[in-house]
Design a protein around this motif. Structure first.
Motif, PDB file in Angstrom:
ATOM      1  N   ARG A 147       7.531  -2.401   0.925  1.00 44.78           N
ATOM      2  CA  ARG A 147       7.954  -3.685   0.371  1.00 44.78           C
ATOM      3  C   ARG A 147       8.938  -3.440  -0.772  1.00 44.78           C
ATOM      4  NH1 ARG A 147       2.616  -4.845   1.758  1.00 44.78           N
ATOM      5  NH2 ARG A 147       2.290  -6.852   2.814  1.00 44.78           N
ATOM      6  N   PRO A 148       9.955  -4.241  -0.872  1.00 45.11           N
ATOM      7  CA  PRO A 148      10.887  -4.048  -1.990  1.00 45.11           C
ATOM      8  C   PRO A 148      10.288  -4.442  -3.334  1.00 45.11           C
ATOM      9  CG  PRO A 148      11.500  -5.987  -0.735  1.00 45.11           C
ATOM     10  CD  PRO A 148      10.394  -5.327   0.026  1.00 45.11           C
ATOM     11  N   SER A 149       9.294  -5.324  -3.296  1.00 40.51           N
ATOM     12  CA  SER A 149       8.673  -5.780  -4.549  1.00 40.51           C
ATOM     13  C   SER A 149       7.280  -6.281  -4.214  1.00 40.51           C
ATOM     14  CB  SER A 149       9.508  -6.893  -5.199  1.00 40.51           C
ATOM     15  OG  SER A 149       9.622  -8.012  -4.326  1.00 40.51           O
ATOM     16  N   GLY A 150       6.547  -6.626  -5.263  1.00 39.22           N
ATOM     17  CA  GLY A 150       5.204  -7.148  -5.068  1.00 39.22           C
ATOM     18  C   GLY A 150       4.198  -6.095  -4.678  1.00 39.22           C
ATOM     19  N   ASN A 151       4.408  -4.845  -5.085  1.00 34.32           N
ATOM     20  CA  ASN A 151       3.484  -3.780  -4.737  1.00 34.32           C
ATOM     21  C   ASN A 151       2.486  -3.560  -5.865  1.00 34.32           C
ATOM     22  OD1 ASN A 151       4.665  -2.760  -2.145  1.00 34.32           O
ATOM     23  ND2 ASN A 151       6.445  -2.466  -3.469  1.00 34.32           N
ATOM     24  N   ARG A 152       1.313  -3.101  -5.473  1.00 35.26           N
ATOM     25  CA  ARG A 152       0.284  -2.736  -6.436  1.00 35.26           C
ATOM     26  C   ARG A 152      -0.046  -1.271  -6.218  1.00 35.26           C
ATOM     27  NH1 ARG A 152      -5.563  -5.438  -6.070  1.00 35.26           N
ATOM     28  NH2 ARG A 152      -5.512  -4.183  -4.153  1.00 35.26           N
ATOM     29  N   PHE A 153      -0.047  -0.508  -7.300  1.00 37.55           N
ATOM     30  CA  PHE A 153      -0.278   0.930  -7.237  1.00 37.55           C
ATOM     31  C   PHE A 153      -1.677   1.211  -7.786  1.00 37.55           C
ATOM     32  CE2 PHE A 153       4.306   0.282  -7.973  1.00 37.55           C
ATOM     33  CZ  PHE A 153       4.772   0.792  -6.770  1.00 37.55           C
ATOM     34  N   LEU A 154      -2.599   1.455  -6.877  1.00 37.41           N
ATOM     35  CA  LEU A 154      -3.989   1.713  -7.253  1.00 37.41           C
ATOM     36  C   LEU A 154      -4.187   3.223  -7.307  1.00 37.41           C
ATOM     37  CD1 LEU A 154      -6.827   0.649  -7.844  1.00 37.41           C
ATOM     38  CD2 LEU A 154      -7.272   0.719  -5.377  1.00 37.41           C
ATOM     39  N   LEU A 155      -4.561   3.733  -8.462  1.00 35.41           N
ATOM     40  CA  LEU A 155      -4.699   5.164  -8.695  1.00 35.41           C
ATOM     41  C   LEU A 155      -6.169   5.533  -8.775  1.00 35.41           C
ATOM     42  CD1 LEU A 155      -3.456   7.948  -9.435  1.00 35.41           C
ATOM     43  CD2 LEU A 155      -3.632   7.250 -11.832  1.00 35.41           C
ATOM     44  N   GLU A 156      -6.533   6.570  -8.027  1.00 31.66           N
ATOM     45  CA  GLU A 156      -7.858   7.178  -8.157  1.00 31.66           C
ATOM     46  C   GLU A 156      -7.663   8.543  -8.791  1.00 31.66           C
ATOM     47  OE1 GLU A 156     -11.608   8.825  -5.481  1.00 31.66           O
ATOM     48  OE2 GLU A 156     -10.126   7.450  -4.595  1.00 31.66           O
ATOM     49  N   THR A 157      -8.180   8.706  -9.987  1.00 33.91           N
ATOM     50  CA  THR A 157      -7.999   9.935 -10.745  1.00 33.91           C
ATOM     51  C   THR A 157      -9.355  10.457 -11.191  1.00 33.91           C
ATOM     52  OG1 THR A 157      -6.798  10.936 -12.588  1.00 33.91           O
ATOM     53  CG2 THR A 157      -7.685   8.711 -12.928  1.00 33.91           C
ATOM     54  N   THR A 158      -9.339  11.447 -12.018  1.00 38.20           N
ATOM     55  CA  THR A 158     -10.569  12.071 -12.496  1.00 38.20           C
ATOM     56  C   THR A 158     -10.581  12.031 -14.014  1.00 38.20           C
ATOM     57  OG1 THR A 158     -10.524  13.562 -10.594  1.00 38.20           O
ATOM     58  CG2 THR A 158     -11.994  14.146 -12.398  1.00 38.20           C
ATOM     59  N   ASP A 159     -11.713  11.590 -14.558  1.00 38.65           N
ATOM     60  CA  ASP A 159     -11.783  11.511 -16.014  1.00 38.65           C
ATOM     61  C   ASP A 159     -12.184  12.872 -16.578  1.00 38.65           C
ATOM     62  OD1 ASP A 159     -14.463  11.772 -15.506  1.00 38.65           O
ATOM     63  OD2 ASP A 159     -14.989   9.714 -16.044  1.00 38.65           O
ATOM     64  N   SER A 160     -12.412  12.909 -17.864  1.00 37.98           N
ATOM     65  CA  SER A 160     -12.681  14.177 -18.542  1.00 37.98           C
ATOM     66  C   SER A 160     -13.998  14.806 -18.107  1.00 37.98           C
ATOM     67  CB  SER A 160     -12.711  13.954 -20.064  1.00 37.98           C
ATOM     68  OG  SER A 160     -13.701  12.986 -20.404  1.00 37.98           O
ATOM     69  N   GLU A 161     -14.913  14.013 -17.557  1.00 40.14           N
ATOM     70  CA  GLU A 161     -16.197  14.542 -17.121  1.00 40.14           C
ATOM     71  C   GLU A 161     -16.246  14.758 -15.605  1.00 40.14           C
ATOM     72  OE1 GLU A 161     -19.331  12.129 -18.557  1.00 40.14           O
ATOM     73  OE2 GLU A 161     -18.790  12.375 -20.675  1.00 40.14           O
ATOM     74  N   GLY A 162     -15.111  14.640 -14.954  1.00 37.22           N
ATOM     75  CA  GLY A 162     -15.057  14.895 -13.509  1.00 37.22           C
ATOM     76  C   GLY A 162     -15.413  13.705 -12.644  1.00 37.22           C
ATOM     77  N   GLU A 177      -4.897   0.715 -12.197  1.00 36.75           N
ATOM     78  CA  GLU A 177      -3.607   0.364 -11.624  1.00 36.75           C
ATOM     79  C   GLU A 177      -2.501   0.976 -12.470  1.00 36.75           C
ATOM     80  OE1 GLU A 177      -2.915  -3.656 -10.723  1.00 36.75           O
ATOM     81  OE2 GLU A 177      -4.715  -3.902  -9.478  1.00 36.75           O
ATOM     82  N   MET A 178      -1.439   1.431 -11.797  1.00 30.88           N
ATOM     83  CA  MET A 178      -0.341   2.116 -12.457  1.00 30.88           C
ATOM     84  C   MET A 178       0.887   1.227 -12.489  1.00 30.88           C
ATOM     85  SD  MET A 178      -0.457   5.960 -10.918  1.00 30.88           S
ATOM     86  CE  MET A 178       0.782   6.477 -12.107  1.00 30.88           C
ATOM     87  N   ALA A 179       1.739   1.555 -13.400  1.00 34.34           N
ATOM     88  CA  ALA A 179       3.066   0.945 -13.459  1.00 34.34           C
ATOM     89  C   ALA A 179       4.086   1.976 -12.991  1.00 34.34           C
ATOM     90  CB  ALA A 179       3.381   0.477 -14.883  1.00 34.34           C
ATOM     91  N   ALA A 186      -4.802  10.473  -6.537  1.00 37.60           N
ATOM     92  CA  ALA A 186      -4.620   9.843  -5.219  1.00 37.60           C
ATOM     93  C   ALA A 186      -4.128   8.423  -5.446  1.00 37.60           C
ATOM     94  CB  ALA A 186      -5.918   9.849  -4.425  1.00 37.60           C
ATOM     95  N   LEU A 187      -2.956   8.110  -4.907  1.00 40.52           N
ATOM     96  CA  LEU A 187      -2.316   6.819  -5.134  1.00 40.52           C
ATOM     97  C   LEU A 187      -2.299   6.028  -3.823  1.00 40.52           C
ATOM     98  CD1 LEU A 187      -0.655   5.020  -7.147  1.00 40.52           C
ATOM     99  CD2 LEU A 187       1.385   6.053  -6.128  1.00 40.52           C
ATOM    100  N   MET A 188      -2.770   4.794  -3.892  1.00 40.23           N
ATOM    101  CA  MET A 188      -2.726   3.900  -2.746  1.00 40.23           C
ATOM    102  C   MET A 188      -1.767   2.759  -3.073  1.00 40.23           C
ATOM    103  SD  MET A 188      -3.734   3.166   0.304  1.00 40.23           S
ATOM    104  CE  MET A 188      -5.205   4.123   0.577  1.00 40.23           C
ATOM    105  N   VAL A 189      -0.724   2.630  -2.243  1.00 40.61           N
ATOM    106  CA  VAL A 189       0.263   1.568  -2.428  1.00 40.61           C
ATOM    107  C   VAL A 189      -0.172   0.370  -1.581  1.00 40.61           C
ATOM    108  CG1 VAL A 189       2.682   0.938  -2.230  1.00 40.61           C
ATOM    109  CG2 VAL A 189       2.050   3.279  -2.826  1.00 40.61           C
ATOM    110  N   GLN A 190      -0.434  -0.742  -2.239  1.00 44.53           N
ATOM    111  CA  GLN A 190      -0.930  -1.948  -1.583  1.00 44.53           C
ATOM    112  C   GLN A 190      -0.081  -3.143  -1.991  1.00 44.53           C
ATOM    113  OE1 GLN A 190      -4.900  -1.974  -3.148  1.00 44.53           O
ATOM    114  NE2 GLN A 190      -5.708  -0.633  -1.536  1.00 44.53           N
ATOM    115  N   PRO A 191      -0.131  -4.203  -1.180  1.00 46.60           N
ATOM    116  CA  PRO A 191       0.578  -5.411  -1.605  1.00 46.60           C
ATOM    117  C   PRO A 191      -0.132  -6.066  -2.781  1.00 46.60           C
ATOM    118  CG  PRO A 191      -0.641  -5.826   0.407  1.00 46.60           C
ATOM    119  CD  PRO A 191      -0.737  -4.348   0.151  1.00 46.60           C
TER     120      PRO A 191
END
Length: 906
Positions: free
Chosen positions: A332-347, A353-355, A365-370
């Protein structure tokens, strides 16, 4: 031609190389590789040519022509000349690498994400030499030892010379000083040779090209499939070296490959980026090392190239935009949502959501969603149309007329009295059906405004006719139904599917129709809801396929039944027709094909349910006189029932068949009250061979009564047998037990025979036209479906039963039953002559008169059947068995009638 000792010729011209012997000099082969013969040459010339070939590396003693030999400076693995990459056979999917398994647990997508770039090295056969070994050599090519240089002199000096760069890096040419070549580019060597030629050979010029290229050996190690030395063309690149080694493993890096003293990033080459490209050249003796893979991130969802990507060497993070460009950017050219699954300091795994300006780090791990996965501003046209389509709710699609701008969008034979708008409420998102009159819209009537998300459903005439099908009738009675597979192509999208989604191509695999399932539930929960549809009385015959529209929209069937009008009687297509409130009777009759020509328009019955369903207002039934055909003045409402009767006529509804000895046999229609004598006259009368006394008239109603009598007698017989068996059990005696058991078995067989006997339905009639003229009271009234068979005059009498020789005897005038029994051998030992009877040709039965005081009985007419039953004295205690004589007489009458009908049918 003389063959050299190194070759032997087999039959067919094939050459085999012989082992080289010490002190022997090989000769030339007798033929070229293509099969052409070599001209005969002196031995000295052959040796000179062979030596030149040996110097060029083409043939060695004991070798094969055309096979290059290893150079003294190259390892034995370099014996083969560089070949172009050979296509590798398709390999099964490789198991997930540790990194791929790690991200598969975080992004559960199908198929799982794979590491980017590694499949590019899985396209060659293991061990094949790679690199460019053909084509033009670039001007900046750096010559090395064992490269072949071809010089063509033109002008005053006209000859060609081929020379190889020797170990000292020089070209040794005749009549010229040694030319340094190793380490110099082809351009420099060409310029040097041109200058030397102009100086040493005035008036000549030289053309320099590269003949056979040398081979280089490099070492490929680290995380590759087959580490070790590989032999390449001098024009090969790092990619060729890695491919020769089987490619990097998925545990190896593609962004930090060590080539000599420099680091090479392969992502710009594999990903096709247009920025600065890495230096992929390799030198002889260089080492290529693939270190373990670096930091990885996974990008999935709605991107052009989902996968697992490696961060640049020694980079802890990377901007999101940079990594998205590797993944081909978001779809999509616009209107995307970037959902990030990361790991905190305790694993622990955490989500946020990312910008676009944020950065990714190792293991993310990044999931690009509308942003909002919903449709806006769309309309859908489906059902009985040429092709389901989607339109924008603005502009031409803002109204029904704009959506159906061309009537040719609608398929032939639509049902124009009702279309439907499937609309979702803005707040609750609950869908409801809104009917409209399609015929009025196409005729230029009032337009209907549409809203965003509306779906317009058009019905076909076949869809509406299915409302009166046996499957729907069974569902209205609350019975389980099963239908055949749907006929025709799909007509729309399934309920709840997004606009523009493809329609399903077939019905459910088990053949069930979801609309009928819902109708069964509704009919059982509210039996009076579809009372007008149940009152139709349509025949329950056959199995019809479920139309695709009721598979796509299961709620539609009950809605259409609620909105339908019942048409019965003299219309061309009776059935249930959905209408809007206030639809004219003329419009409904037009959809039903109009009334028939025999309709009684003066007695049309209209039944209407009360508007208020309180139970105290009775059903309103009105008789309409529409002889003037002013059908437009009658307004109908849903759930009305319209019955159009047939005008009175004295024609019966079925034919009568006459067979046998008539002048004009065949099938005749009859009028009410028509008699047998009239039909005989219409058939032209009887032939001279006709036997009216044996005429047979069968009637379905009589046959059914006779069949019921057979079944009733069989039941009574079985009940009597049970009573006899019970009485014997109560008495407890053993005397005559075997006789009683045999009698019970015989009785059961007789009961079975009675049930299997086929009744003829014969009615005893008088068919002699002369007698009927004098006694009109004997002239029977005909009914539809009657069968009249007039046999020929027979010349035999049949004797059956307990006689010594049953069969047919020739008729003799004046003979009585006693004479025929005597002619058949006489009665058997256990015959009961007192109960013998005669089945006369007209179907009646009379006693045979064989008793001691009966004087031999009356004269027997031709075509009769004489039946002599068995003496039932062993079973005198069971009166039911004695009463079977009359039943067997009826069976005999039916059998005789069926036999005559069968003969006349042939």
């Amino acid at each position: 031609m003389i063959l050299g000792p190194a070759y032997a010729q087999q039959p067919g011209g094939a050459l085999l190389s012989a082992p080289s012997l010490p002190g022997t000099v090989p000769g030339l082969p007798p033929a070229l590789p293509g099969g052409a013969a070599i001209p005969s040459l002196p031995g000295g010339a052959q040796q000179d040519i062979l030596q030149r070939l040996l110097d060029a590396g083409a043939v060695a003693p004991g070798g094969t022509p055309g096979q290059p030999q290893p150079s003294p400076m190259t390892p034995p693995a370099a014996a083969l000349a560089p070949q172009p990459p050979v296509a590798r056979p398709a390999q099964p999917d490789e198991p997930l690498s540790p990194a791929e398994a790690f991200f598969a647990a975080r992004l559960p997508v199908t198929p799982p994400l794979r590491q980017f770039g590694y499949d590019s090295f899985r396209s060659t056969i293991p061990g094949a030499t790679t690199g460019v070994g053909f084509g033009a050599v670039p001007e900046d090519y750096v010559l090395g030892r064992d490269d072949e240089v071809v010089l063509n002199f033109r002008g005053r000096a006209r000859h060609s010379v081929s020379a190889r760069v020797n170990r000292e890096g020089q070209l040794i040419l005749p009549d010229m000083q040694p030319v340094p070549a190793a380490g110099r580019t082809l351009r420099d060597v060409r310029d040097d040779l041109s200058a030397r030629t102009a100086r040493d050979f005035p008036g000549s010029e030289v053309f320099v090209s590269i003949g056979q290229l040398r081979q280089v050996a490099v070492f490929v190690g680290g995380e590759v499939a087959r580490p070790g030395m590989v032999v390449l063309s001098p024009l090969a690149t790092v990619l060729d070296a890695l491919m020769s080694a089987g490619g990097p493993r998925r545990t190896g890096s593609l962004r930090a490959i060590r080539v000599g003293n420099r680091s090479v990033d392969l992502y710009p080459v594999i990903a096709g980026e247009g920025g600065p490209q890495p230096d992929l050249r390799i030198l002889e003796g260089e080492r290529i090392l693939v270190p373990p893979v670096g930091a990885l991130v996974a990008i999935g969802g709605e991107v052009s190239r989902p996968g697992i990507y490696e961060l640049p060497a020694r980079a802890a993070t990377q901007p999101l935009n940079t990594m998205l460009s590797l993944a081909g950017e978001a779809l999509r050219p616009s209107g995307n949502r970037f959902l990030l699954e990361t790991t905190d300091s305790e694993g622990r795994r955490s989500f946020r959501e990312m910008a676009a300006r944020d950065a990714l780090r190792r293991g993310d791990a990044l999931m690009v969603q509308p942003g909002v996965d919903a449709q806006a501003g769309g309309l859908r046209l489906s059902g009985h149309v040429g092709t389901p389509l989607t339109r924008a709710s603005a502009g031409r699609g803002a109204s029904l007329r704009g959506l159906i701008s061309d009537p040719r969008m609608v398929r032939p034979d639509p049902y124009i009295r009702m279309g439907l708008i499937w609309r979702a409420e803005a707040r609750t998102r609950v869908r409801r059906l809104m009917p409209f009159d399609l015929g009025r819209l196409l005729a230029g009537g009032p337009d209907v405004r549409l809203q965003e998300g509306d779906e317009v459903i058009l019905l076909g005439l076949s869809d509406v006719q299915w409302l009166a099908s046996p499957a729907v009738q069974r569902a209205l009675r609350g019975e389980g139904v099963a239908t055949a597979s749907p006929a025709g192509a799909p007509t729309g999208t399934p309920a709840g599917a997004p606009l523009g989604a493809p329609a399903p191509a077939a019905a459910p695999m088990d053949g069930e129709c979801p609309a009928l399932t819902q109708l069964v539930v509704a009919a059982r929960s509210a039996p009076q809801r579809f009372a007008h549809a149940r009152a139709a009385g349509f025949p329950d015959y056959g199995t019809t396929p479920c139309p695709q529209i009721f598979i796509d929209y299961p709620n539609l069937l009950a809605f259409l039944l609620d909105q339908s009008v019942l048409l019965l009687g003299e219309v061309r297509l009776p059935g249930l027709y959905p209408v809007m409130d206030g639809t004219s009777m003329e419009a409904v009759l037009e959809a039903a094909g109009q009334v028939t020509d025999t309709a009684d328009l003066a007695s049309i019955e209209l039944s209407r349910e009360p508007a208020e369903q309180t139970g105290s207002i009775p059903l309103n039934r009105t008789t309409l006189d529409l002889v003037s055909r002013n059908f437009a003045a009658v307004r109908l409402s849903p759930r009305d029932a319209l019955r159009i009767p047939r005008g009175f006529t004295d024609r019966e509804v079925g034919p009568v068949t006459v067979m046998g000895e008539f002048l004009r046999p065949g099938v005749y229609d009859i009028r009410r009250g028509e008699r047998l004598s009239e039909l005989i006259a219409r058939a032209g009368g009887l032939t001279p061979q006709a036997y009216p006394y044996g005429a047979i008239l069968t009637r379905e109603s009589v046959r059914q009564r006779q069949q019921d009598g057979f079944d009733r007698t069989a039941r009574e017989l079985e009940q009597g047998l049970m009573q006899v068996a019970a009485g014997q059990a109560v008495a407890g005696t053993r005397a005559g037990t075997s006789d009683i058991g045999g009698a019970i078995s015989a009785g059961r067989e007789m009961a079975t025979a009675l049930r299997q006997a086929r009744a003829a339905g014969r009615l005893v009639v008088e068919a002699n036209p002369v007698v009927l003229a004098g006694r009109p009271e004997l002239d029977v009234l005909l009914e539809p479906g009657d069968l009249i068979v007039m046999p020929k005059r027979p010349n035999e009498v049949t004797v059956v039963g307990s006689v010594l020789n049953p069969g047919s005897l020739q008729f003799t005038t004046g003979w009585r039953a006693e004479r025929y029994v005597r002619a058949a051998g006489g009665p058997q030992r256990f015959a009961d002559a007192s109960r013998a009877f005669i089945v006369l040709p007209n179907g009646t039965s009379v006693p045979a008169g064989l008793g001691a005081w009966q004087a031999g009985g009356p004269p027997v007419p031709p075509g009769s059947v004489l039946v002599v039953p068995q003496d039932p004295s062993p079973y005198e205690n069971w009166g039911i068995l004695r009463d079977l004589t009359s039943v067997f007489g009826q069976v005999a009458i039916s059998a005789a009638a069926l036999a005559v009908i069968s003969r006349q049918g042939r």
